[in-house]
Scaffold this motif. Sequence first.
Motif, PDB file in Angstrom:
ATOM      1  N   HIS A 102      44.593  38.733  47.904  1.00  0.00           N
ATOM      2  CA  HIS A 102      45.613  38.202  48.803  1.00  0.00           C
ATOM      3  C   HIS A 102      45.992  36.780  47.750  1.00  0.00           C
ATOM      4  O   HIS A 102      46.965  36.020  48.188  1.00  0.00           O
ATOM      5  N   HIS A 103      45.321  36.763  46.727  1.00  0.00           N
ATOM      6  CA  HIS A 103      45.749  35.563  45.911  1.00  0.00           C
ATOM      7  C   HIS A 103      45.998  35.999  44.430  1.00  0.00           C
ATOM      8  O   HIS A 103      45.561  37.256  43.967  1.00  0.00           O
ATOM      9  N   THR A 104      46.757  35.231  43.750  1.00  0.00           N
ATOM     10  CA  THR A 104      47.298  35.712  42.197  1.00  0.00           C
ATOM     11  C   THR A 104      46.129  35.830  41.277  1.00  0.00           C
ATOM     12  O   THR A 104      46.187  36.456  40.443  1.00  0.00           O
ATOM     13  N   ASP A 105      45.226  35.063  41.539  1.00  0.00           N
ATOM     14  CA  ASP A 105      44.031  34.521  40.580  1.00  0.00           C
ATOM     15  C   ASP A 105      44.632  34.405  39.282  1.00  0.00           C
ATOM     16  O   ASP A 105      44.039  34.517  38.121  1.00  0.00           O
TER      17      ASP A 105
ATOM     18  N   ASP B 111      34.968  35.495  52.706  1.00  0.00           N
ATOM     19  CA  ASP B 111      34.798  34.117  52.614  1.00  0.00           C
ATOM     20  C   ASP B 111      36.410  33.542  52.498  1.00  0.00           C
ATOM     21  O   ASP B 111      36.357  32.223  52.614  1.00  0.00           O
ATOM     22  N   TRP B 112      37.323  34.218  52.397  1.00  0.00           N
ATOM     23  CA  TRP B 112      38.581  33.671  52.026  1.00  0.00           C
ATOM     24  C   TRP B 112      39.696  33.938  53.028  1.00  0.00           C
ATOM     25  O   TRP B 112      39.307  34.897  53.668  1.00  0.00           O
TER      26      TRP B 112
ATOM     27  N   LYS C  88      38.365  42.252  48.505  1.00  0.00           N
ATOM     28  CA  LYS C  88      38.574  42.711  50.045  1.00  0.00           C
ATOM     29  C   LYS C  88      39.460  41.860  50.850  1.00  0.00           C
ATOM     30  O   LYS C  88      39.553  42.050  51.933  1.00  0.00           O
ATOM     31  N   ASP C  89      39.477  40.601  50.065  1.00  0.00           N
ATOM     32  CA  ASP C  89      40.313  39.822  51.158  1.00  0.00           C
ATOM     33  C   ASP C  89      41.888  40.346  51.150  1.00  0.00           C
ATOM     34  O   ASP C  89      42.702  39.493  52.141  1.00  0.00           O
ATOM     35  N   ALA C  90      42.244  40.988  50.530  1.00  0.00           N
ATOM     36  CA  ALA C  90      43.740  41.767  50.768  1.00  0.00           C
ATOM     37  C   ALA C  90      43.590  42.339  52.238  1.00  0.00           C
ATOM     38  O   ALA C  90      44.689  42.742  52.409  1.00  0.00           O
ATOM     39  N   LEU C  91      42.355  43.010  52.521  1.00  0.00           N
ATOM     40  CA  LEU C  91      42.261  43.815  53.831  1.00  0.00           C
ATOM     41  C   LEU C  91      42.479  42.827  54.969  1.00  0.00           C
ATOM     42  O   LEU C  91      42.092  41.657  54.983  1.00  0.00           O
TER      43      LEU C  91
ATOM     44  N   MET D 102      34.846  45.858  42.820  1.00  0.00           N
ATOM     45  CA  MET D 102      35.250  45.280  44.065  1.00  0.00           C
ATOM     46  C   MET D 102      34.451  43.851  44.170  1.00  0.00           C
ATOM     47  O   MET D 102      33.486  43.744  43.881  1.00  0.00           O
ATOM     48  N   CYS D 103      35.215  42.986  44.758  1.00  0.00           N
ATOM     49  CA  CYS D 103      34.401  41.745  45.187  1.00  0.00           C
ATOM     50  C   CYS D 103      34.887  41.657  46.765  1.00  0.00           C
ATOM     51  O   CYS D 103      35.659  42.081  47.302  1.00  0.00           O
TER      52      CYS D 103
END
Length: 219
Positions: free
Chosen positions: A83-86, A179-180, A168-171, A208-209
Amino acid sequence: MNFSGVYAAVPPGLGAPAEIIDFSDITGTNRYCDSEAQEEIRKRIAGFGAEGIHFLDSGNYHYASKFWTDKITEPFALFVFDHHTDMQPPRFPGVLSCGSWVKEVIDGNVRLRGTAIAGVSPLRIFEAGEEYKTKVHFFSDEEILSENSRRDCAQLFKGVPAYISIDKDALRKEDAATDWDQGPLSLAELEDALAKISAEHRIIGIDMCGETSYTDDAC
């Protein structure tokens, strides 16, 4: 890769054999990884290759993907679900962070042939530096909900083996707790995207994180 102790409560292997490497005694690793910590982490994973499935703990340690991609010895494409570009510039010289690792892979890995990041909020795509908008194929959190967009993503970089990194924050929250802040992608849609990429590319490895750390406040 056990940084926070989360895998003591959540076995990562889903019943399959898994080897846990402990990093919980290393200081300077939470969100930002200083040069001394980077050296020690590299030592502890020296006997492992990029192949296989790597579980990286919470999203605070997504920078560990760089250690695995650094081990790839052939041309490869990088597919990231996040969900973030990093892709933020590092705050301090020599410090790797969960928010900068993709940028550092793009800037420094000579074997990288292309990058796609899917599930990103449009605002964060807008914030990416102009020079990277020609180097990265972005699929926003809304676009990747479309099967056509998932097919388009999978068909990028034809003939090049792929490494896949998943936060997994893309989900959506119904399918994962992180946590995000999170995107709207369903688990079924992520599975479909992975199946499409696997149909078009030989997969070198996956990581995977996004585990819930239980210690940090949600961001």
